[in-house]
Enzyme design. Structure first.
Site, PDB file in Angstrom:
ATOM      1  N   SER A 148      42.094  46.891  35.256  1.00  0.00           N
ATOM      2  CA  SER A 148      40.744  47.161  34.750  1.00  0.00           C
ATOM      3  C   SER A 148      39.783  46.046  35.105  1.00  0.00           C
ATOM      4  CB  SER A 148      40.799  47.320  33.227  1.00  0.00           C
ATOM      5  OG  SER A 148      39.510  47.304  32.665  1.00  0.00           O
ATOM      6  N   TYR A 180      43.482  46.329  24.925  1.00  0.00           N
ATOM      7  CA  TYR A 180      43.583  46.941  26.244  1.00  0.00           C
ATOM      8  C   TYR A 180      43.575  45.884  27.350  1.00  0.00           C
ATOM      9  CZ  TYR A 180      42.250  49.846  30.269  1.00  0.00           C
ATOM     10  OH  TYR A 180      42.202  50.459  31.483  1.00  0.00           O
TER      11      TYR A 180
END
Length: 671
Positions: free
Chosen positions: A524, A537
């Site tokens: 990410s 996350y």
């Protein structure tokens, strides 16, 4: 009620059969060429239990009475209530011989079979192309008005409808669709046709030009576009009305659509620049004072239909996938009156949706399913042909589109996710397109299940060439609201980190034996930018990055490599619950899948965005300033209703303009 459908493996026919199964009772007999039986069986599997009502009738459009066995005709004579003749060539680029054989001779043979069966009604799918270049309003009572028919397609659609009107011995009804595009809810489309020829150009514009750049367009006249679900719903409803035999129905958008407006709707869906100021070529303004044949627009259309010009265009724009024949017919000269159809549909709930409401759906389906640029790239084909690519999270989003692109380039995607049914649907799609795929259902948060999966994969597959760690869980929740939710961190780490490395470790022995293998981790942009509310996350993705960086140095000597893709915000089901993202700039799953393909083929250690790199640099050279900016964003963007344990979105408010401004400034960052 009993039905007979030709063209049931085609675009309109397939949707018509599906609709009849869902909305009507009775048997559905479908004409199938011997070579298309496999495709029809695949469709029947998709239709589930209702498929038992579908009966295959072997035949051929080019044979007398459609080549149907006379014994079958005798057995079913008098039992077919509705005979839908849908099969035809719907292609502006087809030649005279093909159009004549399929549209004219095919219709003649369908008329003969409908007569032999004593069908209740013959429903013929014609086209608005029968109007040719008629100028002015063309209503549903009109047919032969002396109009010019400028192409083999126009001519043969006219001639086939004329056969229905003059030679049919049973009651008949005619349906004239406009340009039919994909399903308004799913985007489903069978092939590149009509406006789809221009989609690669829109994609190139999106990839090269900023979306805010205004372009000067050209007034290309009027067009008319309708989705396939409207066409089949309208046909079905009208087909079952009483006392409508001997009539034609225009299945069109009641409001003529300027071609430039259609193009702009699709540009907006693609994220490409839009055409702001159409240049009037003579349909309005001072140029309209010129004789019609001397107006620039008509002169341009005449040039486009010149054989010499078309030959030149085939060597220029034709190389970009846009046939010269399509350029010559971008707009309609007639305007289609559909008041008869509108009156027939009153009370049915069937209406043409606005293109703007489903343009993104059309674009998304094309980009994910019909864009053939991956398969045409020789470098990608050489790298992927025959290779087995294990893809986790392959039932939707990035994983599903990556699988389709791998198969398109000759690879064999190995589809892994919890839900087997969705994986089987993706496999069926790949097989319909001539590819191969394998399906393995596995809960990737269960480490023992992963061990069993690895054992099965190494046993079943001749090689494990690539692993794409795509499956993941994202949680957007501030630390303030996470004090009693430590399990969020455990669950996220379990899937995003432990599950991913357990899979790689389980397949690593096979890669060592092969002395080759490549692992692509979908990480990410948050790993580089550290946005607030994503501590669970980002930490899990950072752990996967770090583990891969360490292991890469240990295994590179055995031909095993890693790529970490720091993906920006992608429009996938994973972000759908966060309604705040609906107005944010995102990339599509297909754009994300293109990055994955690049990772598989080029094998760079990292794939980053410019903004992600800028964020990483900012945290290194000016960490205090970076955290100040992130803290400002933390206060601008609220926690979601789900994070607060509330019902409803709870995300909009007075600061929405600030949120959108920051989202556009830091495009792709998860806020």
């Amino acid at each position: 009620m009993s039905y007979f459908v030709t063209g049931a493996t085609g675009f309109i026919g397939r949707h018509l059969v599906e609709h009849l199964l869902a909305e009507r009772t009775g048997e559905v007999h479908v004409l199938v060429r011997e070579g298309s039986r496999g495709r029809m069986e695949t469709l029947r599997r998709r239709w589930g239990a209702d498929a038992e009502r579908v009966h295959l009738v072997t035949g051929d459009l080019t044979e007398p009475a459609l080549g149907v066995d006379p014994a079958w005709v005798s057995e079913h004579a008098g039992s077919v209530d509705h005979f839908f003749h849908v099969a035809a060539v719907y292609d502006m680029t087809a030649d005279d011989a093909t159009n004549d054989a399929m549209n004219v001779a095919g219709t003649r043979h369908a008329i003969d079979l409908a007569g032999a069966l004593g069908a209740g009604i013959l429903h013929h799918v014609s086209s608005v192309a029968v109007a040719g270049e008629f100028r002015g309003m063309f209503d549903e009572s009109m047919f032969d008005e002396g109009q010019t028919l400028p192409s083999p397609y126009h001519r043969t659609k006219f001639e086939s409808e004329q056969l229905v009107r003059d030679q049919t011995q049973v009651p008949w009804r005619v349906y004239r669709p406009a340009i039919v595009v994909g399903h308004s809810e799913t985007g489903a489309m069978d092939k590149v046709d009509g406006p789809y020829y221009f989609f690669p150009l829109l994609k190139a514009m999106r990839d090269v030009l900023p979306g805010w750049l205004p372009l000067v367009g050209v007034d290309l006249g009027q067009t008319n576009v309708v989705p396939v679900d409207y066409v089949v719903q309208a046909m079905d409803h009208i087909a079952h009305l009483a006392n409508r035999d001997g009539e034609a129905f225009h299945l069109v958008n009641p409001e003529p659509q300027p071609t430039v407006d259609v193009v702009n709707a699709l540009c907006a869906a693609a994220g490409a620049p839009r055409f702001a100021v159409p240049v009037d070529l003579g349909s309005r303004g001072p140029l309209a004072l010129l004789p019609r044949q001397l107006r620039p627009g008509n002169l341009a259309q005449g040039l486009l239909r010149n054989r010499a010009v078309q030959a030149l265009l085939d060597q220029t724009v034709g190389r970009a996938g846009i046939p010269a024949e399509v350029l010559a017919h971008t707009g309609f000269r007639p305007v289609f009156d559909s008041r008869r159809t509108e009156r027939a549909l009153v009370g049915s709930g069937v209406a043409v949706p606005d293109l703007e409401s489903y343009a993104r759906t059309l674009w998304g389906y094309w980009e994910e399913n019909l864009d053939e640029s991956t398969g045409r790239d020789p470098k990608i084909r050489a790298a992927l042909s025959g290779k087995h690519v294990v893809i986790t999270g392959a039932s939707s989003g990035i994983g599903q589109v990556t699988a389709l692109k791998v198969a398109q380039a000759g690879g064999v995607p190995v589809l892994v996710a919890r839900g087997k049914d969705k994986l089987e649907e993706t496999k069926a799609t790949i097989e319909l397109r001539g590819g191969r795929a394998h399906v393995y259902a596995c809960d990737l948060s269960d480490l023992e299940a992963i061990d069993a999966l690895c054992e099965q994969l190494t046993h079943d597959l001749p090689s494990v060439d690539v692993v794409v760690n795509n499956a993941g869980r994202s949680i957007r929740r501030s630390l303030r609201l996470s004090q009693d939710r430590f399990h969020d961190f455990e669950r996220t780490m379990q899937l995003n980190y432990f599950g991913a490395i357990r899979l790689v470790m389980g397949l690593m022995p096979a890669m060592h034996r092969q002395k080759s293998g490549h692992i692509v981790n979908i990480s990410s942009i948050g790993v580089q930018t550290n946005p607030p509310r994503f501590s669970a996350y980002v930490a899990s993705k950072s752990a996967l990055d770090s583990w891969s960086n360490v292991v890469a140095s240990e295994v590179v000597g055995n031909g095993i490599t890693f790529t970490n893709i720091h993906m920006p915000l992608v429009r996938t089901p994973m972000i759908a619950p966060t309604k705040l993202y609906d107005k944010f700039p995102t990339i599509s799953p297909a754009q994300a899948a293109d990055s994955v393909i690049r990772g598989i083929v080029d094998k760079p250690h990292e794939i980053n965005t410019l903004l992600g790199n800028a964020g990483a640099i900012a945290h290194t050279v000016a960490p205090k300033a970076a955290f100040r900016v992130l803290n400002m964003a933390y206060h601008v963007f609220p926690d979601s209703a789900a994070a607060k344990g509330a019902v409803g979105s709870g995300e909009a408010g007075a600061r929405e303009s600030e949120q959108i401004m920051l989202a556009r400034l830091f495009k792709g960052v998860h806020w």
